[in-house]
Design a protein around this motif. Structure first.
Motif, mmCIF file in Angstrom:
data_model
loop_
_atom_site.group_PDB
_atom_site.id
_atom_site.type_symbol
_atom_site.label_atom_id
_atom_site.label_comp_id
_atom_site.label_asym_id
_atom_site.label_seq_id
_atom_site.Cartn_x
_atom_site.Cartn_y
_atom_site.Cartn_z
ATOM 1 N N ASP A 52 0.835 -1.213 0.000
ATOM 2 C CA ASP A 52 0.000 0.000 0.000
ATOM 3 C C ASP A 52 0.868 1.260 0.000
ATOM 4 O O ASP A 52 0.567 2.240 -0.677
ATOM 5 C CB ASP A 52 -0.968 -0.010 1.179
ATOM 6 N N VAL A 53 1.976 1.227 0.739
ATOM 7 C CA VAL A 53 2.902 2.358 0.766
ATOM 8 C C VAL A 53 3.583 2.497 -0.596
ATOM 9 O O VAL A 53 3.718 3.606 -1.121
ATOM 10 C CB VAL A 53 3.951 2.185 1.892
ATOM 11 N N LEU A 54 3.974 1.371 -1.174
ATOM 12 C CA LEU A 54 4.617 1.386 -2.488
ATOM 13 C C LEU A 54 3.682 1.960 -3.551
ATOM 14 O O LEU A 54 4.109 2.739 -4.405
ATOM 15 C CB LEU A 54 5.059 -0.027 -2.875
ATOM 16 N N GLU A 55 2.417 1.613 -3.470
ATOM 17 C CA GLU A 55 1.445 2.136 -4.418
ATOM 18 C C GLU A 55 1.305 3.662 -4.278
ATOM 19 O O GLU A 55 1.268 4.386 -5.274
ATOM 20 C CB GLU A 55 0.085 1.473 -4.212
ATOM 21 N N ALA A 56 1.244 4.139 -3.047
ATOM 22 C CA ALA A 56 1.138 5.581 -2.814
ATOM 23 C C ALA A 56 2.377 6.315 -3.329
ATOM 24 O O ALA A 56 2.273 7.390 -3.936
ATOM 25 C CB ALA A 56 0.932 5.864 -1.329
ATOM 26 N N ILE A 57 3.546 5.746 -3.117
ATOM 27 C CA ILE A 57 4.785 6.353 -3.591
ATOM 28 C C ILE A 57 4.808 6.383 -5.117
ATOM 29 O O ILE A 57 5.213 7.375 -5.732
ATOM 30 C CB ILE A 57 6.017 5.605 -3.030
ATOM 31 N N THR A 58 4.345 5.312 -5.733
ATOM 32 C CA THR A 58 4.308 5.249 -7.192
ATOM 33 C C THR A 58 3.398 6.327 -7.764
ATOM 34 O O THR A 58 3.727 6.950 -8.785
ATOM 35 C CB THR A 58 3.851 3.851 -7.650
ATOM 36 N N ILE A 59 2.278 6.572 -7.117
ATOM 37 C CA ILE A 59 1.364 7.629 -7.565
ATOM 38 C C ILE A 59 2.049 8.995 -7.446
ATOM 39 O O ILE A 59 1.953 9.830 -8.361
ATOM 40 C CB ILE A 59 0.050 7.584 -6.757
ATOM 41 N N GLN A 60 2.762 9.217 -6.339
ATOM 42 C CA GLN A 60 3.485 10.485 -6.165
ATOM 43 C C GLN A 60 4.568 10.638 -7.227
ATOM 44 O O GLN A 60 4.743 11.720 -7.794
ATOM 45 C CB GLN A 60 4.125 10.545 -4.779
ATOM 46 N N GLU A 61 5.288 9.552 -7.495
ATOM 47 C CA GLU A 61 6.344 9.607 -8.500
ATOM 48 C C GLU A 61 5.782 9.913 -9.887
ATOM 49 O O GLU A 61 6.390 10.657 -10.652
ATOM 50 C CB GLU A 61 7.116 8.282 -8.539
ATOM 51 N N GLN A 62 4.626 9.343 -10.190
ATOM 52 C CA GLN A 62 4.009 9.597 -11.489
ATOM 53 C C GLN A 62 3.629 11.073 -11.633
ATOM 54 O O GLN A 62 3.826 11.676 -12.685
ATOM 55 C CB GLN A 62 2.784 8.706 -11.691
ATOM 56 N N ALA A 63 3.099 11.647 -10.556
ATOM 57 C CA ALA A 63 2.746 13.068 -10.583
ATOM 58 C C ALA A 63 3.996 13.931 -10.790
ATOM 59 O O ALA A 63 3.977 14.909 -11.559
ATOM 60 C CB ALA A 63 2.029 13.464 -9.298
ATOM 61 N N ILE A 64 5.082 13.572 -10.128
ATOM 62 C CA ILE A 64 6.337 14.307 -10.282
ATOM 63 C C ILE A 64 6.867 14.148 -11.702
ATOM 64 O O ILE A 64 7.330 15.116 -12.320
ATOM 65 C CB ILE A 64 7.375 13.844 -9.233
ATOM 66 N N ALA A 65 6.780 12.941 -12.244
ATOM 67 C CA ALA A 65 7.242 12.702 -13.618
ATOM 68 C C ALA A 65 6.435 13.520 -14.621
ATOM 69 O O ALA A 65 6.996 14.063 -15.583
ATOM 70 C CB ALA A 65 7.157 11.222 -13.943
ATOM 71 N N ASP A 66 5.129 13.627 -14.391
ATOM 72 C CA ASP A 66 4.294 14.450 -15.272
ATOM 73 C C ASP A 66 4.719 15.913 -15.224
ATOM 74 O O ASP A 66 4.813 16.584 -16.254
ATOM 75 C CB ASP A 66 2.815 14.318 -14.889
ATOM 76 N N SER A 67 4.980 16.420 -14.021
ATOM 77 C CA SER A 67 5.400 17.823 -13.909
ATOM 78 C C SER A 67 6.803 18.024 -14.488
ATOM 79 O O SER A 67 7.088 19.084 -15.058
ATOM 80 C CB SER A 67 5.326 18.302 -12.457
ATOM 81 N N LEU A 68 7.660 17.012 -14.379
ATOM 82 C CA LEU A 68 8.992 17.101 -14.988
ATOM 83 C C LEU A 68 8.890 17.183 -16.509
ATOM 84 O O LEU A 68 9.633 17.937 -17.145
ATOM 85 C CB LEU A 68 9.844 15.880 -14.605
ATOM 86 N N LEU A 69 7.970 16.442 -17.072
ATOM 87 C CA LEU A 69 7.772 16.486 -18.519
ATOM 88 C C LEU A 69 7.333 17.879 -18.971
ATOM 89 O O LEU A 69 7.826 18.402 -19.979
ATOM 90 C CB LEU A 69 6.750 15.433 -18.938
ATOM 91 N N LYS A 70 6.440 18.486 -18.201
ATOM 92 C CA LYS A 70 5.993 19.843 -18.532
ATOM 93 C C LYS A 70 7.151 20.844 -18.428
ATOM 94 O O LYS A 70 7.298 21.715 -19.274
ATOM 95 C CB LYS A 70 4.853 20.264 -17.602
ATOM 96 N N LEU A 71 7.959 20.703 -17.370
ATOM 97 C CA LEU A 71 9.101 21.608 -17.214
ATOM 98 C C LEU A 71 10.133 21.409 -18.325
ATOM 99 O O LEU A 71 10.731 22.378 -18.804
ATOM 100 C CB LEU A 71 9.752 21.396 -15.843
#
Length: 170
Positions: free
Chosen positions: A39-58
């Motif tokens: 469950d913790v790994l899943e939450a971290i993966t969701i956070q990482e995906q959000a960060i990756a999306d913002s990195l792509l925009k930057l």
């Protein structure tokens, strides 16, 4: 041009900041993999995906800014990179230094994320191997030894035996 350069440096600093967030999340990710906290790994993966999306925009914003700067400098249509910009700012040492520092910090953070991702990938491979080992072990508990389970043609069948119990009452 100065405002474009300032915006480029801010964008690169934003990218570095996002990479540092990924670095910080990596410790929690390793811990969740080791302790099998899915469950913790899943939450971290969701956070990482959000960060990756913002990195792509930057990253897209950085590319757009580089094109704009190239256009202002009269190099429209050329492939302009941050290193190219640094080389062409020789007559502006302050801006050149700021851009060099921003680039070096961004490259360092990106390289660290790459190393940590490689380590995490190896950790995940080991975790999968352990799960496969556990599954094989559980299956083998229900199998008879290969030498004790023969078919009609005198070869081992490797069939899984049911719940065979020793009857203590006689």
């Amino acid at each position: 041009m100065a405002s474009l350069l300032d915006e480029l440096i801010l964008t690169m600093d934003g990218e570095r900041s996002k990479y540092e967030k990924l670095i910080n999340l990596n410790g929690e990710k390793k811990d969740s993999i080791i302790h099998k906290k899915l469950d913790v790994l899943e939450a971290i993966t969701i956070q990482e995906q959000a960060i990756a999306d913002s990195l792509l925009k930057l990253e897209d914003k950085r590319a757009h800014l580089l094109k704009s700067i190239a256009s202002v400098m009269g190099h429209d249509g050329e492939q302009v990179t941050v290193s190219w910009m640094i080389n062409n700012l020789a007559n502006q040492p302050v801006e050149q230094e700021r851009l060099t520092v921003a680039r070096d910090q961004l490259v360092k953070a990106a390289d660290e994320v790459q190393v940590l991702n490689f380590q995490t990938q190896n950790l995940l491979k080991q975790a999968i191997e352990m799960v496969e080992f556990d599954i094989t072990l559980i299956k083998s508990v229900k199998q008879a030894p290969q030498t004790a389970n023969y078919g009609k043609d005198a070869t081992t069948t490797g069939e899984i035996l049911g719940n065979i119990r020793f009857d203590a009452k006689q």
